[in-house]
Design an enzyme around this catalytic site. Structure first.
Site, short mmCIF file in Angstrom:
data_model
loop_
_atom_site.label_atom_id
_atom_site.label_comp_id
_atom_site.label_asym_id
_atom_site.label_seq_id
_atom_site.Cartn_x
_atom_site.Cartn_y
_atom_site.Cartn_z
N TYR A 1 25.78 9.98 -4.84
CA TYR A 1 27.17 9.91 -4.39
C TYR A 1 27.41 11.02 -3.40
CZ TYR A 1 32.30 9.98 -4.52
OH TYR A 1 33.63 9.96 -4.18
N ASP B 1 22.78 17.31 -0.01
CA ASP B 1 24.18 17.32 -0.45
C ASP B 1 24.22 18.15 -1.73
OD1 ASP B 1 26.69 16.97 -1.38
OD2 ASP B 1 26.68 14.78 -1.32
N LYS C 1 32.97 21.81 -4.59
CA LYS C 1 33.07 22.16 -6.00
C LYS C 1 33.05 23.69 -6.26
CE LYS C 1 32.21 17.55 -7.45
NZ LYS C 1 31.35 16.49 -6.97
#
Ligand SMILES: *Cc1c(COP(=O)(O)O)cnc(C)c1O
Length: 431
Positions: A145, A240, A268
């Protein structure tokens, strides 16, 4: 039964005003069913809902809360910075501090641009990869994702090879045709795509630990393989690290696995619970970004002083020792759960990297999302609800990782293990 009456009321009200009652789909509990607790407050390893149920939190805002919630240093720094203004649309010294903290920690990351979310970071990183290489296509992996940018909402096509298809209405076929799909931990599937499009691939984007299928580590040599094949075809390798960055090690997965990509994306943890993202890489590539170069990228609130301050305080608190403590907590929890699994011979398996972990309701080899699809989802859903009732909040999906924070004490991990034991007994023994 636990009382969720206020949450139920709020969920109904929210559903009339907000699609599905939530501002991000997984929060709605669609795959596990039931009422999502509406959260009132958090502290350390705990969150409380509107009905005053208290939970040990293993979601941690999906990764950012690595210090635990409301760490006093982060909270105080945020309170203080707000008094000098919340946004200027002009540069600040704090942005330099955060950039430096990131660059000092991440191997081969020489320049960074701050954005507002992980999604923005990945969208910008692939634009940059395309602008730098002059090529159009990217390779992504099924089950990885990268946020909700159009280029990533692509599923494997039905044909034998790799052309992607939109997996959301609203994503055009044109966009989908520039995203090619391979299988995580499957080098042959990557070679096949490069051989089919040798001149066209701008970059390969990968979660170095596939944390959006639970927690699947890269198999031996897989990341090195990706780096080599990218360079063989003059493509860029993009890690990522929105989830793994500053989580699995001080320098993220690149440090942990000793493979340095050309470009990184972050999010995050670097916002300490505030909205932020970043992308970075070598000087040569990053200087193509506007205004230094011609690849356009911008943001009204980018480098926001409140988010940047939360990020600075968070990263400063994360020392080498923090990561060895986080890893020890991960080992402790997973070993104790492993002995429950083995004693009772439950059909379960675990994966873990540092403080990211996953318990799969499947006991054969798990290398990628195709394997996770074989899990017993009904059993997972029962397990999820059983833990929630006992006051342990894990992600409401077999495809999501768990996160341990520095605030999870041994006592809380022990309590969690006992709840896991009795949840599993109620599913397997009494069934
Ligand atoms: C969470 C996540 C994103 C998206 O970040 P947002 O801040 O939710 O837009 C991208 N990539 C990975 C690996 C993620 O875990």
């Amino acid at each position: 039964m636990m009382n969720l009456s206020k949450s139920a009321e709020l969920f109904e009200k929210a559903g009339k005003l907000i699609p599905g009652g939530v501002n991000s789909p997984v929060r709605a509990f669609k795959s596990v069913g039931g009422i999502p607790p509406f959260i009132k407050r958090a502290e350390g390893a705990f969150i409380w809902d509107e009905d005053d149920n208290k939970y040990i939190d293993y979601i941690g805002s999906w990764g950012p809360m690595i210090l635990g919630h409301t760490h006093p240093r982060v909270t105080t720094a945020i309170q203080k910075v707000v008094e000098s203004g919340t946004s200027f649309g002009a540069p600040t010294e704090k942005e330099i501090t955060l950039a430096q903290l990131i660059i000092d920690r991440v191997p081969g990351c020489e320049k960074v641009r701050l954005v507002n979310s992980g999604t923005e970071a990945t969208m910008s990183a692939i634009r940059l990869a395309r602008g730098f290489t002059g090529k159009d296509k990217i390779i992504k992996f099924e089950g990885c994702y990268h946020g909700h940018g159009d280029s990533f909402l692509i599923a494997a096509g039905s044909g034998a090879l790799t052309l992607g298809e939109p997996n959301s209405p609203g994503v055009t076929k044109g966009t989908a045709s520039d995203t090619l799909i391979s299988r995580f931990n499957d080098p042959v599937s990557v070679e096949a795509v490069f051989e089919q499009y040798p001149e066209d691939i701008a970059g390969v984007i990968v979660e170095p630990v596939n944390g959006n299928t639970g927690c699947i580590p890269p198999e031996n040599g897989f990341l090195d393989f990706l780096k080599n094949i990218c360079h063989q075809y003059n493509s860029l390798l993009i890690f990522d690290e929105v989830m793994t960055g500053f989580r699995v090690a001080k320098g993220g997965a690149a440090e942990y696995y000793k493979v340095t990509p050309d470009l990184y994306t972050f999010g995050k943890v670097i916002g300490g619970g505030m909205p932020i993202g970043a992308f970075g890489g070598t000087m040569e590539i990053m200087e193509k970004i506007a205004p230094e170069g011609s690849v356009y990228q911008a943001g009204t609130l980018s480098g926001n002083p409140v988010a940047v301050t939360a990020g600075i305080e968070t990263l400063k608190l994360l020392t080498d020792e923090s990561y060895s403590i986080l890893n020890q907590k991960g080992v402790y929890l997973s070993e104790r759960i492993q002995s429950i699994i083995e004693e009772a011979d439950y059909p379960l398996s675990q994966k873990r990297v540092g403080s990211m972990f996953s318990l799969y309701f499947y006991d054969e080899k798990i290398s990628n999302t195709q394997d996770v699809a074989k899990c017993d989802f009904d059993a997972f859903n029962q397990f999820f609800h059983s833990l929630l009732e006992k006051g342990v909040f894990i992600a409401p999906s077999q495809f999501e990782a768990g996160f341990i924070s520095l605030a999870h004490t041994e006592e809380l991990l022990d309590a969690t293990v006992e709840h896991v034991r009795s949840a599993l007994e109620s599913i397997f023994v009494e069934a």
